[in-house]
Design a protein around this motif. Structure first.
Motif, PDB file in Angstrom:
ATOM      1  N   ASP A  88       0.839  -1.198   0.000  1.00  0.00           N
ATOM      2  CA  ASP A  88       0.000   0.000   0.000  1.00  0.00           C
ATOM      3  C   ASP A  88       0.872   1.245   0.000  1.00  0.00           C
ATOM      4  O   ASP A  88       0.604   2.202  -0.724  1.00  0.00           O
ATOM      5  CB  ASP A  88      -0.905   0.010   1.239  1.00  0.00           C
ATOM      6  CG  ASP A  88      -2.078  -0.935   1.079  1.00  0.00           C
ATOM      7  OD1 ASP A  88      -2.238  -1.482  -0.024  1.00  0.00           O
ATOM      8  OD2 ASP A  88      -2.818  -1.130   2.054  1.00  0.00           O
ATOM      9  N   LEU A  90       2.373   1.655  -3.493  1.00  0.00           N
ATOM     10  CA  LEU A  90       1.343   2.036  -4.466  1.00  0.00           C
ATOM     11  C   LEU A  90       0.838   3.442  -4.182  1.00  0.00           C
ATOM     12  O   LEU A  90       0.578   4.218  -5.093  1.00  0.00           O
ATOM     13  CB  LEU A  90       0.179   1.044  -4.418  1.00  0.00           C
ATOM     14  CG  LEU A  90       0.508  -0.381  -4.862  1.00  0.00           C
ATOM     15  CD1 LEU A  90      -0.665  -1.304  -4.567  1.00  0.00           C
ATOM     16  CD2 LEU A  90       0.841  -0.405  -6.339  1.00  0.00           C
ATOM     17  N   GLY A  91       0.720   3.769  -2.893  1.00  0.00           N
ATOM     18  CA  GLY A  91       0.221   5.073  -2.506  1.00  0.00           C
ATOM     19  C   GLY A  91       1.144   6.204  -2.930  1.00  0.00           C
ATOM     20  O   GLY A  91       0.724   7.350  -3.006  1.00  0.00           O
ATOM     21  N   LEU A  92       2.419   5.883  -3.155  1.00  0.00           N
ATOM     22  CA  LEU A  92       3.336   6.908  -3.640  1.00  0.00           C
ATOM     23  C   LEU A  92       3.354   6.951  -5.160  1.00  0.00           C
ATOM     24  O   LEU A  92       4.142   7.675  -5.755  1.00  0.00           O
ATOM     25  CB  LEU A  92       4.749   6.632  -3.133  1.00  0.00           C
ATOM     26  CG  LEU A  92       4.954   6.885  -1.641  1.00  0.00           C
ATOM     27  CD1 LEU A  92       6.274   6.323  -1.193  1.00  0.00           C
ATOM     28  CD2 LEU A  92       4.889   8.369  -1.347  1.00  0.00           C
ATOM     29  N   GLY A  93       2.500   6.160  -5.781  1.00  0.00           N
ATOM     30  CA  GLY A  93       2.414   6.197  -7.233  1.00  0.00           C
ATOM     31  C   GLY A  93       3.367   5.253  -7.929  1.00  0.00           C
ATOM     32  O   GLY A  93       3.790   5.518  -9.047  1.00  0.00           O
ATOM     33  N   ARG A 126      -9.342   6.468   1.304  1.00  0.00           N
ATOM     34  CA  ARG A 126      -8.754   5.532   0.346  1.00  0.00           C
ATOM     35  C   ARG A 126      -9.488   5.546  -0.996  1.00  0.00           C
ATOM     36  O   ARG A 126      -8.939   5.085  -1.990  1.00  0.00           O
ATOM     37  CB  ARG A 126      -8.752   4.117   0.934  1.00  0.00           C
ATOM     38  CG  ARG A 126      -7.824   3.961   2.128  1.00  0.00           C
ATOM     39  CD  ARG A 126      -8.042   2.620   2.815  1.00  0.00           C
ATOM     40  NE  ARG A 126      -7.694   1.520   1.923  1.00  0.00           N
ATOM     41  CZ  ARG A 126      -6.515   0.912   1.940  1.00  0.00           C
ATOM     42  NH1 ARG A 126      -5.603   1.286   2.797  1.00  0.00           N
ATOM     43  NH2 ARG A 126      -6.259  -0.063   1.101  1.00  0.00           N
ATOM     44  N   ASN A 177      -7.708   8.318  -3.566  1.00  0.00           N
ATOM     45  CA  ASN A 177      -6.581   7.956  -4.422  1.00  0.00           C
ATOM     46  C   ASN A 177      -6.673   6.499  -4.899  1.00  0.00           C
ATOM     47  O   ASN A 177      -5.683   5.909  -5.304  1.00  0.00           O
ATOM     48  CB  ASN A 177      -5.243   8.210  -3.731  1.00  0.00           C
ATOM     49  CG  ASN A 177      -5.026   7.337  -2.512  1.00  0.00           C
ATOM     50  OD1 ASN A 177      -5.956   6.706  -2.038  1.00  0.00           O
ATOM     51  ND2 ASN A 177      -3.809   7.309  -2.014  1.00  0.00           N
ATOM     52  N   MET A 193      -6.955   3.724  -3.448  1.00  0.00           N
ATOM     53  CA  MET A 193      -6.251   2.644  -2.762  1.00  0.00           C
ATOM     54  C   MET A 193      -7.187   1.472  -2.497  1.00  0.00           C
ATOM     55  O   MET A 193      -6.744   0.371  -2.213  1.00  0.00           O
ATOM     56  CB  MET A 193      -5.644   3.139  -1.441  1.00  0.00           C
ATOM     57  CG  MET A 193      -4.378   3.941  -1.599  1.00  0.00           C
ATOM     58  SD  MET A 193      -3.112   3.107  -2.564  1.00  0.00           S
ATOM     59  CE  MET A 193      -2.683   1.763  -1.471  1.00  0.00           C
ATOM     60  N   ARG A 248      -2.197   8.467  -7.996  1.00  0.00           N
ATOM     61  CA  ARG A 248      -1.599   8.376  -6.665  1.00  0.00           C
ATOM     62  C   ARG A 248      -0.327   9.205  -6.564  1.00  0.00           C
ATOM     63  O   ARG A 248       0.089   9.571  -5.461  1.00  0.00           O
ATOM     64  CB  ARG A 248      -1.307   6.920  -6.322  1.00  0.00           C
ATOM     65  CG  ARG A 248      -2.578   6.128  -6.103  1.00  0.00           C
ATOM     66  CD  ARG A 248      -2.275   4.672  -5.889  1.00  0.00           C
ATOM     67  NE  ARG A 248      -3.483   3.877  -6.062  1.00  0.00           N
ATOM     68  CZ  ARG A 248      -3.496   2.681  -6.593  1.00  0.00           C
ATOM     69  NH1 ARG A 248      -2.372   2.137  -7.023  1.00  0.00           N
ATOM     70  NH2 ARG A 248      -4.620   2.008  -6.715  1.00  0.00           N
ATOM     71  N   VAL A 270      -2.024  12.386  -5.655  1.00  0.00           N
ATOM     72  CA  VAL A 270      -2.725  12.369  -4.375  1.00  0.00           C
ATOM     73  C   VAL A 270      -1.934  11.489  -3.416  1.00  0.00           C
ATOM     74  O   VAL A 270      -2.052  10.271  -3.427  1.00  0.00           O
ATOM     75  CB  VAL A 270      -4.153  11.823  -4.548  1.00  0.00           C
ATOM     76  CG1 VAL A 270      -4.903  11.901  -3.232  1.00  0.00           C
ATOM     77  CG2 VAL A 270      -4.890  12.593  -5.618  1.00  0.00           C
ATOM     78  N   GLY A 271      -1.104  12.107  -2.612  1.00  0.00           N
ATOM     79  CA  GLY A 271      -0.251  11.342  -1.705  1.00  0.00           C
ATOM     80  C   GLY A 271      -1.006  10.892  -0.479  1.00  0.00           C
ATOM     81  O   GLY A 271      -2.087  11.405  -0.173  1.00  0.00           O
TER      82      GLY A 271
END
Ligand code: ATP
Ligand code: MG
Lengths: 401, 265
Positions: free
Chosen positions: A285, A288-291, B61, B64, B66, B97, B100-101
């Motif tokens: 996560d 992925l959350g950092l792109g 979540r 972005n 997730m 993402r 959007v951090g």
């Protein structure tokens, strides 16, 4: 009275000791069980063990003495009776000890600890025994054969009339060559399959693919050997070796390496799959959350986190490859030679151990004894591999935990 | 039930960055988020408050995407980021993402060095042309997250070796280093001492000049201190959304009032 009967009787006595000890403890305690230091069951167990252990010691000592020839073989009944006497004496002693202050719980705990230690000792002692017997026979071998020629000789031509050349180098070369090819096949395929299964595949696909790969692990190696002999070998010969002018041998290092690699795929993939699955989802996560893309996540976060385990899996596969025999006999042949050409027949240490020990031969000739020296060498190699694996794993642990 | 009449003056200053309409989230059969409508403004700090399990993280979540990584999660409705539907098929979640951090509820440093943790985002997005620039980004992010002084001499040590609160700040630094347009922070101060909390709040205030920040928090005081807008969630519903001052002084809904005065949650 045979010893097995004595053994059985001892166990009965021990059980009786448990019951007697327990009820005796209840009687000592009076109306309030809490007056006892230990619960009655512990007193019972302590009495039972007091009856059992001396008797077992007597039986074991008797058996060893008989094996060693100190006692004649018809002393069985006497040993049995001595054991029973020891059991009864132990039982009596155990019952006498029961009292409010007697710390039966601690005694039993100690005995249990002793039992556990004994069991681990058995494993260690057996290993040591195996190694010692190898070392012993290897010593024999080096008394009749020059060790320098063995370790550095590049020729392997055993002759049972004597005057053999027994150099390990060509066998070692063959072993390494075949294992390297096998790992070259198994590690990337197994690892990528594991990554696919754990990171990309849907649950349905995974439920089908994982067992399908694991079927490979259930195939006996002799069947792989047949596959190498009748399919892969001729195929490689007809479509690669002969057209390219690289020889016309039906058996080759490449054949054995490829087939062994296929055999190792499920090892690498299922171990790696478990290890990759154990990487916490929160790390994925985070990435992925950092792109990051899924493949960046796998490469830069998941695999590094799983690396120690994967290294362990690879080294496990490597020691399997080094120890494999059947596929090599049928796939690579039995010709001990050193060549860079992967399409030529070569052989490995394990194959030669088998061939030196089969057939009726004198167990004192260097041609036979060399098998033990080969075995010891193999053992040292796999041991070194395991030590290196542990070292790597520990280093990564320090870094990542 | 709640109404969208936000005071006009707030809107006039900044424009809407994220606009959610009728967002529903299901985890399998469980309807975890119901009919959420909200407009999150640019260059504004928005606080999400509400009792545990009310769907704050779930909504965060969604923004972005997730939730894509949870197989049983299903999102319906519309979320526009700069007037573009983030759930449109043409939108690449990877790109989304990067814009959007997110700082997660539980600290999740990578098993890499402290430096590499912070440099992760800049590296994969090619934000630095050379090592010196990267060093600069890393230092700035770590300073912002109030971690620089503690780790400047041990940047090559593993990030997983830090204390829980330090790890949380490392994750904040990691998210900030990627310079997103929107920063979603899920309880970023839950493991921090008052000093570090104050420093992170300072960082949030600073970040507001560049982008919009959404922060989930269980601390009413924190929500009141850092945010301009507050949304109160309860049992999967967005109960009330408005200026932070209004929510805390003149809540319109009785449930909001009960929550901020400590009677539910
Ligand atoms: N991965 C998941 N699978 C199934 N249900 C989930 C999952 N994640 C969240 N839920 C459910 O969705 C609801 C909302 O969860 P969410 O994590 O959004 O709560 P929250 O408001 O962030 O709570 P907290 O303040 O405790 O973090 C909860 O009832 C939870 O049980
Ligand atoms: Mg949450």
């Amino acid at each position: 009275m045979p010893l097995s009967w004595a053994l059985f009787a001892n166990f009965l006595l021990a059980a009786a000791g448990y019951i007697v000890g327990r009820s005796r403890a209840f009687a000592t305690a009076g109306p309030d069980v809490r007056k006892l230091h230990s619960r009655p069951a512990y007193h019972g167990a302590s009495v039972g063990l007091a009856a059992l252990l001396p008797a077992l010691a007597v039986l074991a000592a008797g058996a060893i003495l008989r094996l060693a020839g100190v006692l004649s073989s018809d002393t069985g009944p006497i040993i049995g009776i001595v054991a029973l006497i020891a059991a009864i004496a132990g039982l009596g002693f155990g019952v006498m000890r029961i009292g409010r202050e007697y710390q039966a719980r601690n005694v039993v705990e100690h005995m249990v600890l002793g039992l556990l230690m004994l069991c681990s000792l058995i494993a260690i002692v057996t290993t040591a025994g195996i190694v010692l017997s190898l070392v012993f026979e290897t010593g024999h071998f080096f008394r009749v054969y020059d060790w320098k020629t063995f370790f550095f000789g590049t020729e392997w031509t055993p002759r049972f009339q004597g005057n053999s050349q027994l150099g390990i180098v060509p066998l070692l070369w063959g072993t390494m060559y075949v294992s390297a090819i096998a790992l070259l096949v198994a590690v990337p395929i197994g690892l990528f399959a594991a990554v696919y299964m754990s990171e990309y595949a849907s649950r349905r696909v995974r439920g089908f693919v994982k067992p399908a790969i694991e079927v490979l692990a259930g195939i006996p190696t002799i069947v792989y050997g047949l596959f190498a002999l009748i399919t892969v070998g001729p195929l490689l010969r007809d479509y690669f070796a002969q057209p390219l002018g690289l020889g016309n041998s039906g058996t080759s290092v490449l054949t054995a390496g490829l087939v062994m690699g296929i055999m190792l795929i499920p090892f690498v993939s299922s171990l790696s799959d478990d290890i990759i699955n154990a990487v916490p989802q929160s790390l994925r996560d985070g990435a992925l959350g950092l792109g990051s893309t899924p493949s960046e996540t796998v490469r830069q976060v998941v695999l590094p986190a799983a690396l120690p385990g994967i290294v362990g899996a690879v080294l496990l596969a490597a020691s399997r490859a080094i120890g494999e025999t059947m596929i090599v006999v049928l796939g690579a042949g039995a010709a001990a030679q050193m060549s860079l050409n992967p399409l030529e027949a070569m052989t490995t240490i394990t194959v030669k151990i088998v061939s030196q020990l089969t057939g009726d031969s004198d167990f004192n000739s260097p041609e036979t004894l060399v098998a033990f020296a080969l075995g010891l060498t193999l053992f040292v190699i796999t041991l070194a591999l395991n030590v290196v694996a542990l070292y790597i794993v520990r280093k990564y642990r320090e870094q990542y935990e | 039930m709640y109404d969208m009449n936000r005071p006009e003056k707030a809107v006039s200053q900044t424009e809407t960055k994220i606009s959610a309409r009728k967002v529903q989230v299901y985890y399998g059969d469980k309807h975890a988020l119901k009919d959420v409508d909200v407009d999150i403004l640019d260059k504004t700090v928005t606080a999400f408050i509400g009792p545990s399990g009310c769907g704050k993280s779930t909504f965060l979540r969604c923004i972005n995407r997730m939730n894509d990584t949870i197989p049983i999660a299903r999102v319906e409705g519309q979320i526009l980021l700069d007037n573009e539907d983030v759930y449109d098929r043409r939108v690449d979640p990877v790109q989304l993402r990067a814009k959007v951090g997110m700082v997660f509820q539980k600290p999740n440093p990578f098993p890499k060095s402290i430096y590499d943790n912070v440099a992760y985002g800049p590296r994969i997005h090619g934000l630095a042309r050379n090592r010196a620039e990267l060093d600069g980004i890393v230092e700035k992010a770590l300073r912002g997250a109030a971690l620089w002084n503690e780790v400047k001499d041990r940047l090559s040590e593993p990030g997983t070796g830090l204390s829980g609160g330090q790890q949380q700040r490392l994750c904040i630094a990691r998210a900030v280093a990627t310079s997103p347009e929107v920063l979603l922070m899920d309880e970023p101060c839950s493991a921090l001492d008052p000093i570090a909390t104050a420093q992170v709040e300072e960082l949030i205030e600073e970040l507001r000049s560049q982008f919009s920040v959404v922060i989930v928090t269980h601390s009413m005081q924190q929500a009141a201190r850092v945010s301009q807008k507050t949304a109160f969630f309860h049992l999967g519903n967005l109960v009330e959304y408005g200026d932070t001052d209004d929510i805390f002084t003149r809540p319109r809904d009785s449930r909001t009032e009960a929550y901020i005065s400590g009677r539910i949650g």
